[in-house]
Design a protein around this motif. Structure first.
Motif, PDB file in Angstrom:
ATOM      1  N   SER A  97       0.828  -1.213   0.000  1.00  0.00           N
ATOM      2  CA  SER A  97       0.000   0.000   0.000  1.00  0.00           C
ATOM      3  C   SER A  97       0.857   1.256   0.000  1.00  0.00           C
ATOM      4  CB  SER A  97      -0.927   0.014   1.221  1.00  0.00           C
ATOM      5  OG  SER A  97      -1.894  -1.001   1.137  1.00  0.00           O
ATOM      6  N   LYS A  98       2.048   1.164   0.597  1.00  0.00           N
ATOM      7  CA  LYS A  98       2.903   2.346   0.671  1.00  0.00           C
ATOM      8  C   LYS A  98       3.426   2.792  -0.690  1.00  0.00           C
ATOM      9  CE  LYS A  98       7.243  -0.026   1.954  1.00  0.00           C
ATOM     10  NZ  LYS A  98       6.896  -1.334   2.452  1.00  0.00           N
ATOM     11  N   CYS A  99       3.253   1.959  -1.712  1.00  0.00           N
ATOM     12  CA  CYS A  99       3.630   2.361  -3.073  1.00  0.00           C
ATOM     13  C   CYS A  99       2.617   3.327  -3.684  1.00  0.00           C
ATOM     14  CB  CYS A  99       3.758   1.128  -3.967  1.00  0.00           C
ATOM     15  SG  CYS A  99       5.020  -0.042  -3.451  1.00  0.00           S
ATOM     16  N   PHE A 100       1.474   3.522  -3.020  1.00  0.00           N
ATOM     17  CA  PHE A 100       0.393   4.328  -3.592  1.00  0.00           C
ATOM     18  C   PHE A 100      -0.038   5.446  -2.638  1.00  0.00           C
ATOM     19  CE2 PHE A 100       0.125   0.060  -5.335  1.00  0.00           C
ATOM     20  CZ  PHE A 100       0.075   0.297  -6.700  1.00  0.00           C
ATOM     21  N   LEU A 101       0.890   5.965  -1.846  1.00  0.00           N
ATOM     22  CA  LEU A 101       0.508   6.928  -0.814  1.00  0.00           C
ATOM     23  C   LEU A 101       0.061   8.267  -1.394  1.00  0.00           C
ATOM     24  CD1 LEU A 101       3.146   6.144   1.949  1.00  0.00           C
ATOM     25  CD2 LEU A 101       0.765   5.395   1.785  1.00  0.00           C
ATOM     26  N   ASP A 102       0.643   8.701  -2.497  1.00  0.00           N
ATOM     27  CA  ASP A 102       0.182   9.946  -3.122  1.00  0.00           C
ATOM     28  C   ASP A 102      -1.290   9.831  -3.513  1.00  0.00           C
ATOM     29  OD1 ASP A 102       2.674  11.057  -2.842  1.00  0.00           O
ATOM     30  OD2 ASP A 102       3.222  10.922  -4.957  1.00  0.00           O
ATOM     31  N   GLU A 103      -1.628   8.706  -4.130  1.00  0.00           N
ATOM     32  CA  GLU A 103      -3.009   8.498  -4.569  1.00  0.00           C
ATOM     33  C   GLU A 103      -3.958   8.379  -3.375  1.00  0.00           C
ATOM     34  OE1 GLU A 103      -0.349   6.675  -7.790  1.00  0.00           O
ATOM     35  OE2 GLU A 103      -0.362   6.854  -5.612  1.00  0.00           O
ATOM     36  N   LEU A 104      -3.519   7.688  -2.328  1.00  0.00           N
ATOM     37  CA  LEU A 104      -4.369   7.523  -1.147  1.00  0.00           C
ATOM     38  C   LEU A 104      -4.555   8.840  -0.406  1.00  0.00           C
ATOM     39  CD1 LEU A 104      -2.912   4.130   0.131  1.00  0.00           C
ATOM     40  CD2 LEU A 104      -5.177   4.494  -0.859  1.00  0.00           C
ATOM     41  N   GLU A 132       7.034  12.282   2.519  1.00  0.00           N
ATOM     42  CA  GLU A 132       7.186  12.894   1.195  1.00  0.00           C
ATOM     43  C   GLU A 132       5.835  13.307   0.617  1.00  0.00           C
ATOM     44  OE1 GLU A 132       8.906  11.701  -3.239  1.00  0.00           O
ATOM     45  OE2 GLU A 132       9.560  10.576  -1.477  1.00  0.00           O
ATOM     46  N   SER A 133       4.829  12.464   0.770  1.00  0.00           N
ATOM     47  CA  SER A 133       3.505  12.771   0.225  1.00  0.00           C
ATOM     48  C   SER A 133       2.867  13.955   0.950  1.00  0.00           C
ATOM     49  CB  SER A 133       2.594  11.540   0.336  1.00  0.00           C
ATOM     50  OG  SER A 133       3.102  10.470  -0.424  1.00  0.00           O
ATOM     51  N   ILE A 134       3.019  14.001   2.270  1.00  0.00           N
ATOM     52  CA  ILE A 134       2.420  15.091   3.040  1.00  0.00           C
ATOM     53  C   ILE A 134       3.107  16.419   2.742  1.00  0.00           C
ATOM     54  CG2 ILE A 134       2.244  16.019   5.394  1.00  0.00           C
ATOM     55  CD1 ILE A 134       1.336  13.283   6.313  1.00  0.00           C
ATOM     56  N   VAL A 135       4.426  16.421   2.650  1.00  0.00           N
ATOM     57  CA  VAL A 135       5.144  17.664   2.346  1.00  0.00           C
ATOM     58  C   VAL A 135       4.708  18.202   0.985  1.00  0.00           C
ATOM     59  CG1 VAL A 135       7.411  18.651   1.838  1.00  0.00           C
ATOM     60  CG2 VAL A 135       7.109  17.177   3.840  1.00  0.00           C
ATOM     61  N   LYS A 136       4.534  17.319   0.008  1.00  0.00           N
ATOM     62  CA  LYS A 136       4.056  17.761  -1.311  1.00  0.00           C
ATOM     63  C   LYS A 136       2.656  18.349  -1.207  1.00  0.00           C
ATOM     64  CE  LYS A 136       4.887  13.914  -3.607  1.00  0.00           C
ATOM     65  NZ  LYS A 136       4.974  12.938  -4.731  1.00  0.00           N
TER      66      LYS A 136
END
Length: 202
Positions: A97-104, A132-136
């Protein structure tokens, strides 16, 4: 996520091992196996492996095979609309699941979307990988999304997962704006700083 993996080797039940198209017949009497493999430049390299080494390689490849299978399964179940909340049930307790964190993370841009409520627990399961996803997302200047991340996710983070966000929280706390959204962001950022970093209100 496309073309993340291009292929893997297959081990069959009949004790015939296929390495990238080169087969090796293994008998019970053998203690060493000689293999000829192709490298990235399509040159041939000879390898000599003990059966123990071969079994270790087999286990590693089987793990990779399972990971590829899971990634492909999750990719096929990514929500295509805000109403695909049931698809997210597939993402619970799966390491990939961590491969799709931006999408989630994008699923909680609006908490009125049906997918949002199912995305939150999956994101919390993967909280230590979200930096990384949250900072973006914070750089997006989408105030509603930032508020949702702070309120519905980061308030529930464990301490070891939030230590890397101190600079971002301090920046959000000091953001000057008269908008109602920004006031809410400042308030939650300040609360998180006090809770996790013992930050006093300036």
């Amino acid at each position: 996520m496309e073309n993340m993996y291009t292929g893997y080797y297959i081990f069959s039940d009949d004790n015939k091992t296929n390495f990238g198209g080169v087969a090796a017949n293994i008998t019970n009497e053998q203690t060493m196996v000689k293999l000829t493999l192709k490298d990235k430049e399509k040159n041939f390299i000879n390898y000599e492996l003990s059966l123990d080494e071969l079994n270790a390689v087999k286990e590693q490849i089987e793990r990779l095979s399972k990971r590829i299978e899971n990634i492909n399964f999750l990719k096929a179940n990514l929500p295509q609309s805000k109403f695909d909340e049931n698809k997210l049930l597939s993402f619970h307790n799966i390491e990939e699941s961590k491969c799709f964190l931006d999408e989630l993370l994008a699923c909680i841009q609006d908490m009125s979307w049906p997918i949002a409520k199912n995305a939150v627990p999956i994101l919390l399961e993967n909280q230590k990988y979200l930096n990384e996803s949250i900072v973006k997302a914070f750089e997006s200047e989408d105030n509603a999304w930032i508020y949702n991340i702070l309120y519905f996710l980061m308030r529930e983070f464990e301490k070891e997962s939030i230590h890397c966000y101190q600079t971002e929280l301090e920046r959000l706390k000091k953001t000057s704006s008269t908008s109602k959204d920004n006031e809410g962001i400042q308030e939650i950022a300040d609360t998180l700083l006090k809770k996790f970093f013992h930050e006093s209100v300036e």
